[in-house]
Write an enzyme that holds these catalytic residues in place. Structure first.
Site, PDB file in Angstrom:
ATOM      1  N   ILE A 164       0.542 -21.356 -24.897  1.00 11.37           N
ATOM      2  CA  ILE A 164       0.656 -20.354 -23.823  1.00 11.37           C
ATOM      3  C   ILE A 164      -0.449 -19.297 -23.926  1.00 11.37           C
ATOM      4  O   ILE A 164      -0.923 -18.789 -22.909  1.00 11.37           O
ATOM      5  CB  ILE A 164       2.061 -19.710 -23.800  1.00 11.37           C
ATOM      6  CG1 ILE A 164       2.308 -19.036 -22.457  1.00 11.37           C
ATOM      7  CG2 ILE A 164       2.276 -18.739 -24.939  1.00 11.37           C
ATOM      8  CD1 ILE A 164       2.231 -19.938 -21.267  1.00 11.37           C
ATOM      9  N   LYS A 211       8.612 -14.861 -23.517  1.00  9.08           N
ATOM     10  CA  LYS A 211      10.012 -15.232 -23.348  1.00  9.08           C
ATOM     11  C   LYS A 211      10.336 -16.428 -24.244  1.00  9.08           C
ATOM     12  O   LYS A 211       9.424 -17.207 -24.503  1.00  9.08           O
ATOM     13  CB  LYS A 211      10.354 -15.541 -21.882  1.00  9.08           C
ATOM     14  CG  LYS A 211       9.396 -16.503 -21.166  1.00  9.08           C
ATOM     15  CD  LYS A 211       9.252 -17.928 -21.570  1.00  9.08           C
ATOM     16  CE  LYS A 211      10.471 -18.770 -21.706  1.00  9.08           C
ATOM     17  NZ  LYS A 211      10.077 -20.211 -21.945  1.00  9.08           N
ATOM     18  N   SER A 270      -4.295 -15.475 -36.070  1.00 15.63           N
ATOM     19  CA  SER A 270      -3.964 -16.894 -36.017  1.00 15.63           C
ATOM     20  C   SER A 270      -4.058 -17.486 -37.407  1.00 15.63           C
ATOM     21  O   SER A 270      -4.946 -17.119 -38.180  1.00 15.63           O
ATOM     22  CB  SER A 270      -4.947 -17.617 -35.083  1.00 15.63           C
ATOM     23  OG  SER A 270      -4.736 -19.002 -35.153  1.00 15.63           O
ATOM     24  N   ARG A 271      -3.141 -18.405 -37.710  1.00 14.33           N
ATOM     25  CA  ARG A 271      -3.161 -19.037 -39.023  1.00 14.33           C
ATOM     26  C   ARG A 271      -4.316 -20.013 -39.136  1.00 14.33           C
ATOM     27  O   ARG A 271      -4.870 -20.209 -40.202  1.00 14.33           O
ATOM     28  CB  ARG A 271      -1.831 -19.736 -39.289  1.00 14.33           C
ATOM     29  CG  ARG A 271      -0.658 -18.762 -39.357  1.00 14.33           C
ATOM     30  CD  ARG A 271       0.655 -19.475 -39.260  1.00 14.33           C
ATOM     31  NE  ARG A 271       0.673 -20.376 -38.118  1.00 14.33           N
ATOM     32  CZ  ARG A 271       1.603 -21.293 -37.893  1.00 14.33           C
ATOM     33  NH1 ARG A 271       2.596 -21.407 -38.736  1.00 14.33           N
ATOM     34  NH2 ARG A 271       1.544 -22.063 -36.841  1.00 14.33           N
ATOM     35  N   ASP A 278      14.818 -23.334 -23.159  1.00 17.69           N
ATOM     36  CA  ASP A 278      13.487 -22.693 -23.196  1.00 17.69           C
ATOM     37  C   ASP A 278      12.900 -22.654 -21.783  1.00 17.69           C
ATOM     38  O   ASP A 278      12.503 -21.579 -21.318  1.00 17.69           O
ATOM     39  CB  ASP A 278      12.559 -23.400 -24.193  1.00 17.69           C
ATOM     40  CG  ASP A 278      11.165 -22.781 -24.163  1.00 17.69           C
ATOM     41  OD1 ASP A 278      10.935 -21.802 -24.881  1.00 17.69           O
ATOM     42  OD2 ASP A 278      10.313 -23.261 -23.372  1.00 17.69           O
TER      43      ASP A 278
END
Ligand code: NAP
Length: 304
Positions: free
Chosen positions: A14, A90, A36-37, A168
Site C-alpha cells: 500500500i 486501516k 523499512s526492514r 480486511d
C-alpha cells in the site's frame, strides 16, 4: 503552508501503490524519510531502526504507518510518545482497546491521530451520505467479493490473529456504511468460514439491524465486486467500485474529483493545521461484533 515532512513506516504494497504517489503529487507534503526492514523508496533516506529515525530526525513531524495491523501499535505508541502526529492505515489496530490507548497518548502529547479509512474518500460516498441524510432506511445489501491472491499476494499476516481475514477488505465496506447511514446499525447475526488450519475467515455473511446484509468472499476470480445498495422510504442509493460510483434511483450521479489517498493526505494536513484528531472506531466495532457473534464453519484449506 510550507511542506510538512512525513516519514512512511513499512514500504510494502500500500505504501508503494498509494502513499508514495499521493505524497509526491501533493503540494502540502514532502516524503522526508522511510523506515523499512529491507526496502526503500528511490532518492529518499531510509532508516532500518524506527528509534534512530525518531532521535535523528526531529524535523519530521508526521509518521504514516503503512504496516499490517499486528505490529502497528508499538510503532504508533513510540511515535506519539516522541511528539509526532500519526496516520494509521486501516484497520487502525488489531483491537479496539489498542486504539483507545493510542487516542489517550495522542491527547496527552497534544498531537494529531488520524485513523484513516480510505474507502470513505471514495468519489461517491459524500453524495450517498447527503442523499441518505434524514431518510428512513428500510434495508441494504453489501457485496464485497475479491481475490485475496491478487490483492494480498503472499501476505500471510491476513490469516494470522489480528489480520482480520476477509474483514480486511470487508472493513472498507463497513467504513462506508458507518459514514453514510443516517442512524447506526448493529450486527444481529454472522456466519464465518475459516479455511482449515487458518486463524481468520475467508468468507462471511453478516446481518445487521434495519435489514442490512453483507456478503464477503475472498476467493472471487474474474470481475471483482465492491457494491453497496441502501434502500429508504424515499428511494435507493447504489455505490459501485468501492464507493467510487454513485447511482440514485437508477441515475448515475456526479462524482468527487479527488482520489482516495490524496484526499486522506489533504485531510491529515487539515487536522494537523487545526490541532485535531479523527478516530472513528465504528467499522472495527462491527468486525469485532461479527467475530464475537459469528457461527464458525471450517472450509477447505487455503494456500497462496
Ligand atoms: P504488506 O505489503 O504485507 O506489508 C507492508 C509492510 O509492512 C511490509 O512491506 C513491511 O515493510 C512492513 N511489515 C510487515 N510485517 C511487519 C512486521 N511484523 N513488523 C514490522 N514491519 C512489518 O501489507 P500492505 O498490503 O501494504 O498492507 C498494509 C496495511 O495497509 C494493512 O493494514 C492493509 O489493510 C492496508 N491496506 C492494504 C491495501 C492493499 O491493497 N494491499 C489497500 C488498502 C489498505 P518493510 O519491509 O519496509 O519493513
Amino acid at each position: 503552508m510550507a511542506n510538512r515532512k512525513v516519514c512512511i513506516v513499512g514500504v510494502g504494497k500500500i505504501a508503494v501503490d498509494q502513499h508514495v504517489p499521493a505524497i509526491d503529487a501533493s503540494p502540502d507534503w514532502e516524503l522526508a524519510a522511510t523506515v523499512s526492514r529491507k526496502g526503500s523508496v528511490e532518492g529518499i533516506p531510509t532508516f532500518r531502526d524506527f528509534d534512530v529515525l525518531l532521535s535523528e530526525r526531529p524535523d519530521i513531524e508526521v509518521i504514516s504507518l503503512c504496516l499490517p495491523p499486528q505490529p502497528r501499535f508499538q510503532y504508533a505508541r513510540k511515535a506519539l510518545k516522541a511528539g509526532r502526529h500519526v496516520m494509521l492505515e486501516k484497520p487502525p489496530g488489531q483491537t479496539l482497546s489498542e486504539v483507545h490507548d493510542l487516542q489517550r497518548l495522542a491527547e496527552e502529547a497534544g498531537v494529531t491521530l488520524f485513523a484513516t479509512w480510505h474507502s470513505r474518500m471514495g468519489k461517491g460516498v459524500a453524495g450517498a451520505k447527503a442523499f441518505l441524510a434524514g431518510k428512513e432506511v428500510t434495508g441494504g445489501k453489501i457485496t464485497w467479493k475479491e481475490d485475496v491472491r491478487h490483492w494480498h499476494p503472499g501476505q500471510e499476516w491476513v490469516f494470522e490473529p489480528g489480520g482480520l481475514g476477509v474483514f480486511d477488505p470487508g472493513i472498507n465496506a463497513l467504513s462506508i456504511l458507518t459514514e453514510i447511514l443516517p442512524k447506526p446499525v448493529h450486527v444481529t447475526r454472522a456466519e464465518l468460514d475459516f479455511p482449515d488450519g487458518r486463524q481468520t475467515p475467508i468468507a462471511a455473511r453478516v446481518e445487521f439491524s434495519r435489514g442490512v446484509t453483507m456478503e464477503l468472499d475472498w476467493l472471487q476470480t474474474g470481475p471483482q465486486t465492491w457494491d453497496m445498495e441502501i434502500h429508504t422510504t424515499e428511494g435507493s442509493a447504489v455505490l459501485k467500485f468501492g464507493g467510487n460510483e454513485l447511482w440514485i434511483d437508477g441515475q448515475q450521479q456526479p462524482a468527487a474529483e479527488i482520489e482516495e489517498y490524496p484526499a486522506l493526505y489533504a485531510r491529515m494536513a487539515d487536522l494537523v493545521e487545526n490541532g485535531r484528531s479523527d478516530v472513528d472506531l465504528s467499522p472495527l466495532t462491527h468486525v469485532a461484533d461479527a467475530m464475537t457473534l459469528g457461527r464458525r464453519n471450517v472450509v477447505a484449506p487455503f494456500a497462496f
